[in-house]
Write a protein that holds these residues in place. Structure first.
Motif, PDB file in Angstrom:
ATOM      1  N   LYS A  32       0.662  -1.231  -0.024  1.00 50.67           N
ATOM      2  CA  LYS A  32      -0.070   0.121   0.011  1.00 50.67           C
ATOM      3  C   LYS A  32       0.793   1.210   0.126  1.00 50.67           C
ATOM      4  CE  LYS A  32      -3.449  -2.406   2.513  1.00 50.67           C
ATOM      5  NZ  LYS A  32      -4.172  -2.241   4.173  1.00 50.67           N
ATOM      6  N   SER A 103      -5.696  11.892  -5.113  1.00 45.66           N
ATOM      7  CA  SER A 103      -5.294  10.813  -4.435  1.00 45.66           C
ATOM      8  C   SER A 103      -5.281  11.147  -2.874  1.00 45.66           C
ATOM      9  CB  SER A 103      -4.104  10.278  -4.968  1.00 45.66           C
ATOM     10  OG  SER A 103      -3.821  10.062  -6.350  1.00 45.66           O
ATOM     11  N   ILE A 122      -2.836   8.227   5.422  1.00 45.29           N
ATOM     12  CA  ILE A 122      -3.583   6.945   5.951  1.00 45.29           C
ATOM     13  C   ILE A 122      -4.526   6.168   5.179  1.00 45.29           C
ATOM     14  CG2 ILE A 122      -5.472   6.314   7.627  1.00 45.29           C
ATOM     15  CD1 ILE A 122      -5.083   8.976   9.067  1.00 45.29           C
ATOM     16  N   ASN A 123      -4.314   4.707   4.945  1.00 47.66           N
ATOM     17  CA  ASN A 123      -4.687   3.902   4.205  1.00 47.66           C
ATOM     18  C   ASN A 123      -6.308   3.655   4.256  1.00 47.66           C
ATOM     19  OD1 ASN A 123      -2.697   3.864   2.137  1.00 47.66           O
ATOM     20  ND2 ASN A 123      -1.408   2.493   3.740  1.00 47.66           N
ATOM     21  N   TYR A 159     -12.550   5.541   2.663  1.00 42.11           N
ATOM     22  CA  TYR A 159     -12.533   6.704   1.748  1.00 42.11           C
ATOM     23  C   TYR A 159     -13.745   7.031   1.253  1.00 42.11           C
ATOM     24  CZ  TYR A 159      -7.544   6.326   1.389  1.00 42.11           C
ATOM     25  OH  TYR A 159      -5.868   6.118   1.598  1.00 42.11           O
ATOM     26  N   PHE A 172      -6.329   1.151  -6.687  1.00 41.34           N
ATOM     27  CA  PHE A 172      -5.723  -0.194  -5.935  1.00 41.34           C
ATOM     28  C   PHE A 172      -7.117  -0.765  -5.656  1.00 41.34           C
ATOM     29  CE2 PHE A 172      -7.339   2.941  -2.325  1.00 41.34           C
ATOM     30  CZ  PHE A 172      -8.127   1.983  -1.744  1.00 41.34           C
TER      31      PHE A 172
HETATM   32  C1  SAM Z   1      -4.473   8.681   0.570  1.00 43.96           C
HETATM   33  S1  SAM Z   1      -3.133   7.833  -0.161  1.00 43.96           S
HETATM   34  C2  SAM Z   1      -2.888   6.800   1.320  1.00 43.96           C
HETATM   35  C3  SAM Z   1      -1.280   6.703   1.493  1.00 43.96           C
HETATM   36  C4  SAM Z   1      -0.376   6.243   0.719  1.00 43.96           C
HETATM   37  N1  SAM Z   1      -0.560   4.716   0.827  1.00 43.96           N
HETATM   38  C5  SAM Z   1       1.070   6.756   0.443  1.00 43.96           C
HETATM   39  O1  SAM Z   1       2.125   5.854   0.268  1.00 43.96           O
HETATM   40  O2  SAM Z   1       1.207   7.785   0.640  1.00 43.96           O
HETATM   41  C6  SAM Z   1      -4.173   6.740  -1.153  1.00 43.96           C
HETATM   42  C7  SAM Z   1      -3.407   5.527  -1.809  1.00 43.96           C
HETATM   43  O3  SAM Z   1      -2.733   4.858  -0.950  1.00 43.96           O
HETATM   44  C8  SAM Z   1      -3.071   3.497  -1.564  1.00 43.96           C
HETATM   45  N2  SAM Z   1      -4.090   2.664  -0.564  1.00 43.96           N
HETATM   46  C9  SAM Z   1      -4.980   3.177   0.232  1.00 43.96           C
HETATM   47  N3  SAM Z   1      -5.582   2.189   0.777  1.00 43.96           N
HETATM   48  C10 SAM Z   1      -5.343   0.961   0.305  1.00 43.96           C
HETATM   49  C11 SAM Z   1      -5.714  -0.225   0.416  1.00 43.96           C
HETATM   50  N4  SAM Z   1      -6.602  -0.596   1.107  1.00 43.96           N
HETATM   51  N5  SAM Z   1      -5.130  -1.107  -0.402  1.00 43.96           N
HETATM   52  C12 SAM Z   1      -4.140  -0.890  -1.260  1.00 43.96           C
HETATM   53  N6  SAM Z   1      -3.587   0.373  -1.459  1.00 43.96           N
HETATM   54  C13 SAM Z   1      -4.023   1.441  -0.776  1.00 43.96           C
HETATM   55  C14 SAM Z   1      -3.310   3.674  -2.910  1.00 43.96           C
HETATM   56  O4  SAM Z   1      -2.092   3.658  -3.861  1.00 43.96           O
HETATM   57  C15 SAM Z   1      -4.085   5.052  -2.821  1.00 43.96           C
HETATM   58  O5  SAM Z   1      -4.089   5.392  -4.266  1.00 43.96           O
END
Ligand code: SAM
Length: 181
Positions: A32, A103, A122-123, A159, A172
């Motif tokens: 992620k 994003s 935060i994911n 989200y 994703f």
């Molecule tokens: C708001 S950002 C979250 C922080 C990000 N992971 C980072 O490295 O900065 C959103 C991105 O995180 C990843 N992401 C967030 N939630 C995820 C999940 N449940 N599974 C896989 N990727 C995720 C995706 O690449 C998405 O476009």
């Protein structure tokens, strides 16, 4: 710039937004990119983070992209922080600034989007362990945990999109197992 405010979380007095390094930290999250993790056990309902946006965008429909104007007006350190956030380009014509906004943006009012240096790390999970709300008075997004967090556990938020939209707009495949189609 918001005035620091004192909060009491789990016997620790925090000055907003200084929970970084005390309650939470940014680390790699498998598959992620980066994510935000608890540095200690955190009781339910604690104030995890209260953060002012790095960039806010109110789109008035001007020809010059107001986002580029806002990003260019940042200090070099804050601009670097913005450009270091993850970006998923969902259309080839999208600029890097726009991809970062889409994003990482949160609604901070009816027509305003905010991007955050820390909160935007935060994911997502369809069954998140944290909830958030914009506090207009403080000018911060406030995050609390809706269940107990263990040391090392990743913080998640919803989200607010179903599986197809997560793929289309964030790039994703959500594998949390509770996604809606
Ligand atoms: C708001 S950002 C979250 C922080 C990000 N992971 C980072 O490295 O900065 C959103 C991105 O995180 C990843 N992401 C967030 N939630 C995820 C999940 N449940 N599974 C896989 N990727 C995720 C995706 O690449 C998405 O476009």
């Amino acid at each position: 710039m918001t005035t620091p405010i004192e909060y009491i979380v789990d016997d620790i007095v925090l000055r907003s937004p200084e929970t970084l390094g005390i309650l939470i930290e940014v680390q790699r999250s498998v598959g992620k990119g980066y994510g935000v993790f608890a540095t200690k056990n955190i009781p339910v309902g604690s104030l995890i983070l209260s953060e002012a946006p790095l960039v806010v965008l109110i789109d008035h429909g001007s020809r010059v992209d107001p986002l580029d104007t806002a990003v260019n007006a940042l200090s070099p350190a804050r601009r670097k922080a913005y450009r270091r956030l993850c970006s998923y380009r969902h259309r080839p014509s999208e600029t890097l600034n726009r991809s970062i906004l889409y994003s990482n943006g949160f609604a901070v009012g009816e027509t305003t989007t905010g991007v955050f240096e820390l909160a935007s790390r935060i994911n997502h999970s369809c069954t998140p362990n944290c909830a958030f709300a914009w506090n207009e008075e403080l000018g911060t997004m406030v995050f609390k945990n809706c269940c107990e967090l263990s040391q090392g556990q990743e913080l998640t938020i919803n989200y607010g999109h179903h599986k197809g939209h997560l793929k289309k707009f964030y790039g994703f495949e959500c594998d949390c197992g509770s996604c809606t189609e």
